[in-house]
Design a protein around this motif. Sequence first.
Motif, PDB file in Angstrom:
ATOM      1  N   ARG A   1      -2.849  -6.748  -7.361  1.00 49.27           N
ATOM      2  CA  ARG A   1      -2.351  -5.565  -8.055  1.00 49.27           C
ATOM      3  C   ARG A   1      -2.767  -5.508  -9.512  1.00 49.27           C
ATOM      4  NH1 ARG A   1       3.690  -4.640  -7.122  1.00 49.27           N
ATOM      5  NH2 ARG A   1       3.068  -3.385  -5.351  1.00 49.27           N
TER       6      ARG A   1
ATOM      7  N   GLY B 254       0.702   6.714 -15.236  1.00 48.40           N
ATOM      8  CA  GLY B 254       1.556   6.343 -14.107  1.00 48.40           C
ATOM      9  C   GLY B 254       2.770   5.530 -14.474  1.00 48.40           C
TER      10      GLY B 254
ATOM     11  N   GLU C 148      11.568   0.141  -5.853  1.00 46.24           N
ATOM     12  CA  GLU C 148      10.608   0.056  -4.762  1.00 46.24           C
ATOM     13  C   GLU C 148      11.215   0.810  -3.591  1.00 46.24           C
ATOM     14  OE1 GLU C 148       7.854  -3.404  -3.150  1.00 46.24           O
ATOM     15  OE2 GLU C 148       9.771  -3.359  -2.119  1.00 46.24           O
TER      16      GLU C 148
ATOM     17  N   ASN D  93      -1.563   4.285  -2.681  1.00 45.95           N
ATOM     18  CA  ASN D  93      -0.509   4.384  -3.684  1.00 45.95           C
ATOM     19  C   ASN D  93       0.516   3.272  -3.490  1.00 45.95           C
ATOM     20  OD1 ASN D  93       2.405   5.322  -4.249  1.00 45.95           O
ATOM     21  ND2 ASN D  93       1.208   6.663  -5.580  1.00 45.95           N
TER      22      ASN D  93
ATOM     23  N   TYR E  36      -0.592  -0.068  -4.739  1.00 47.84           N
ATOM     24  CA  TYR E  36      -0.735  -0.268  -6.185  1.00 47.84           C
ATOM     25  C   TYR E  36       0.523   0.012  -6.994  1.00 47.84           C
ATOM     26  CZ  TYR E  36      -5.625  -1.371  -6.687  1.00 47.84           C
ATOM     27  OH  TYR E  36      -6.807  -2.008  -6.699  1.00 47.84           O
ATOM     28  N   ALA E  37       1.344   0.970  -6.491  1.00 49.00           N
ATOM     29  CA  ALA E  37       2.469   1.393  -7.323  1.00 49.00           C
ATOM     30  C   ALA E  37       3.433   0.232  -7.523  1.00 49.00           C
ATOM     31  CB  ALA E  37       3.181   2.576  -6.674  1.00 49.00           C
TER      32      ALA E  37
ATOM     33  N   GLY F  61       8.499   2.713  -8.595  1.00 54.92           N
ATOM     34  CA  GLY F  61       8.587   4.159  -8.462  1.00 54.92           C
ATOM     35  C   GLY F  61       9.719   4.701  -9.290  1.00 54.92           C
TER      36      GLY F  61
ATOM     37  N   HIS G 294      -1.162   5.256  -9.962  1.00 57.46           N
ATOM     38  CA  HIS G 294      -0.561   5.673  -8.700  1.00 57.46           C
ATOM     39  C   HIS G 294       0.924   5.978  -8.872  1.00 57.46           C
ATOM     40  CE1 HIS G 294      -4.277   4.119  -6.774  1.00 57.46           C
ATOM     41  NE2 HIS G 294      -4.218   3.257  -7.762  1.00 57.46           N
ATOM     42  N   PRO G 295       1.259   7.108  -9.479  1.00 63.24           N
ATOM     43  CA  PRO G 295       2.676   7.425  -9.681  1.00 63.24           C
ATOM     44  C   PRO G 295       3.388   7.581  -8.333  1.00 63.24           C
ATOM     45  CG  PRO G 295       1.272   8.921 -10.925  1.00 63.24           C
ATOM     46  CD  PRO G 295       0.392   8.166  -9.996  1.00 63.24           C
ATOM     47  N   ARG G 296       4.619   7.112  -8.305  1.00 66.65           N
ATOM     48  CA  ARG G 296       5.380   7.142  -7.058  1.00 66.65           C
ATOM     49  C   ARG G 296       6.756   7.716  -7.385  1.00 66.65           C
ATOM     50  NH1 ARG G 296       4.379   4.776  -2.223  1.00 66.65           N
ATOM     51  NH2 ARG G 296       6.127   3.930  -1.015  1.00 66.65           N
TER      52      ARG G 296
ATOM     53  N   SER H  80      -5.653   9.910 -10.776  1.00 66.29           N
ATOM     54  CA  SER H  80      -4.211   9.927 -10.574  1.00 66.29           C
ATOM     55  C   SER H  80      -3.953  10.136  -9.081  1.00 66.29           C
ATOM     56  CB  SER H  80      -3.586  11.065 -11.394  1.00 66.29           C
ATOM     57  OG  SER H  80      -2.210  11.151 -11.114  1.00 66.29           O
TER      58      SER H  80
ATOM     59  N   PRO I  74      -0.741  10.429  -7.138  1.00 67.23           N
ATOM     60  CA  PRO I  74       0.721  10.432  -6.986  1.00 67.23           C
ATOM     61  C   PRO I  74       1.184  10.642  -5.547  1.00 67.23           C
ATOM     62  CG  PRO I  74      -0.021  12.487  -7.984  1.00 67.23           C
ATOM     63  CD  PRO I  74      -1.243  11.653  -7.770  1.00 67.23           C
TER      64      PRO I  74
END
Lengths: 251, 411
Positions: free
Chosen positions: B18, B82, B104, B117, B120-121, B124, B153-155, B182, B184
Amino acid sequence: MALLEIKNLHASVAGKAILKGITLALEPGTVHAIMGPNGTGKSTLSNVIAGREGYDVTEGEVLLDGKNVLAMSADERARAGIFLAFQYPVEIPGVTTSAFLKTALNAKRRAEGKTEVDAMEFLKLVKAKTAALGMPYDMIKRALNVGFSGGEKKRAEVLQMTLLEPRLAILDETDSGLDIDALKVVSEGVNSLRAPDRAFLVITHYQRLLDYIVPDHVHVLAHGRIAASGGKELAVELEAEGYAKYLDAAA
Amino acid sequence: MKPSEIIDHPFGSAYAMRLGAKAPWLGHLPGPKTEAWRFTPLRTLASTPFVPASASNDVDVTELPRGLPLIAGAARLVLVNGAYRADLSDREFGQGLTVSTAQEFASSARSPLALLNAAYAAAGISIDAAGAGLRPIHLISIGAAGAEPLAFHPRLRITVAPAASLTIIESHVGLPGQTYFSNPVTEIVLAEKASLRRYVSVAEDSEAFHLATTTISIAAGGSLEAFHLGLGGALVRQEISVRFEGRGAAARLNGAYALSGRAHHDFTTVMDHNVPDCHSSQVFKGVADGDSHGVFQGRIHVARDSQRSDARQLHKALFLSRGPQIDCKPELEIYADDVQCAHGAATGEIDHDHLFYLMSRGIDPATARSLLVEGFLTEAVIEVSVPDVQAHFIDAIRTWLKSREIARGRP
């Protein structure tokens, strides 16, 4: 000098000759009516003067205050003072009447070297004009011509005319689709614009409109030519006798 | 799937790495033979040597970019590359809103991009809404790459409790500079009779990639009103899946795009009428100029027992020049017999009669075209029921039109 001069104008659409040598001079302050049956080139004449694409001028000239109109694009002609009131004004969804009117008015004012009107001045101006035409002021918030009745569309055309104050106003079958009350209101709007420095070309099928907008000259268009010209009494004669004799003579 | 569960997937190596160096996931992106990605090729994305977002590679963003919408009373939530930024965000969200920034959680999205995503995220953001009279939320995601191309990677998860009502505005923007990606993923769950208004604007930097996956489930009597605006980016996809889980639910999913230069924008929607008695309507309109590429893929699925479903879909697009490409693929899969379904698609040029009408009033052709394009897109934007947001979207379209005129050498 004539305000509008049409000299030996020939025009065709998709290779088919429609106008076959029209000569006409409109002096300032006059109203000319063009009458004739369907399919004789009345709308072609108005579209050629206003600059719609799809018409080929094969011969002749159109001069506004001595300037060659045919060399101008449609928007240049409008800014030079030509206004066409459409037979069928198009509906344009998403464009509000007020945004359209303000853009058009300021385009004209810029061309004349005047300052643009701001939002407040514009609203004040439109309020006065709509009131004079018996139109609800709220109508300018609606999308341009969308959902307007036939009468509302024609009133909106006259509203535009009173805002833009053209040198030459062409009314293309403005009476079509109008009931008698709407016809009166629209005619009063047009009459209020009659002025010594302005000319009108009123294109119509019926004499009825000319009871309200009284012309100085009447011309009969038949087979792409002017078959006869006269005073307002010619319109009355046509109403009584029809176009048959001009069609036969010109054929 | 939760990020920690993804270890067995090819992207699992990414999870393991990561905070490692170059992205090992590029070889696993969907290719042109994957039907869902046929019109949106990821070649350029896959050949860009992205590095994960990290403090060392971040550009220091200390203030918000200009031109963001001002939504009265909205609570601001800001992400930079992110990562949640407390210093740029509001601390108080008011009663009924719980915002947690290090969660998470699982997402139901199974697409390769959603899995990427998940891999990597790191954390969140979870927004839980309950009750009435909630403050609107304005989520701002800013991309700002440093010396190297950057991927983030926005979550996001949004839940709206029974009978609660939430409005969220999302602005996805970027700072000029190195390219960024990006990716998401947003998971939205609306409980019974809950309602959500969600307005998403994607106006990324012209070199940026933005591939967004949203899944929305709506319980009985719930309602969604969503509008997605796409105004730029090298490659943008807004993929939105809506699934009705209870009767009497409704979704209005609308959008608009305006593309110039080499921009690519893809709307992919799935409207899943999984239960009876639900209504959905979709209105998407777009304009394309330059060498841009617009895509609309809209699937409506009505399950066998989903009687009295009402599903409507419309996509209309305008070519502003000869260069652009527009692909439209409506898919209707209807297995119930008592349904109302309608879809329409039309692609064309600016109407000559409209243009002549405006020009005959003295409006020059360029201004006339701009008015007509604005009007065309406004027809979709008027679906936005919040006046502030509607006005902002129309302003954003006007700004786009002006930039297009400037690009053509008009004052």
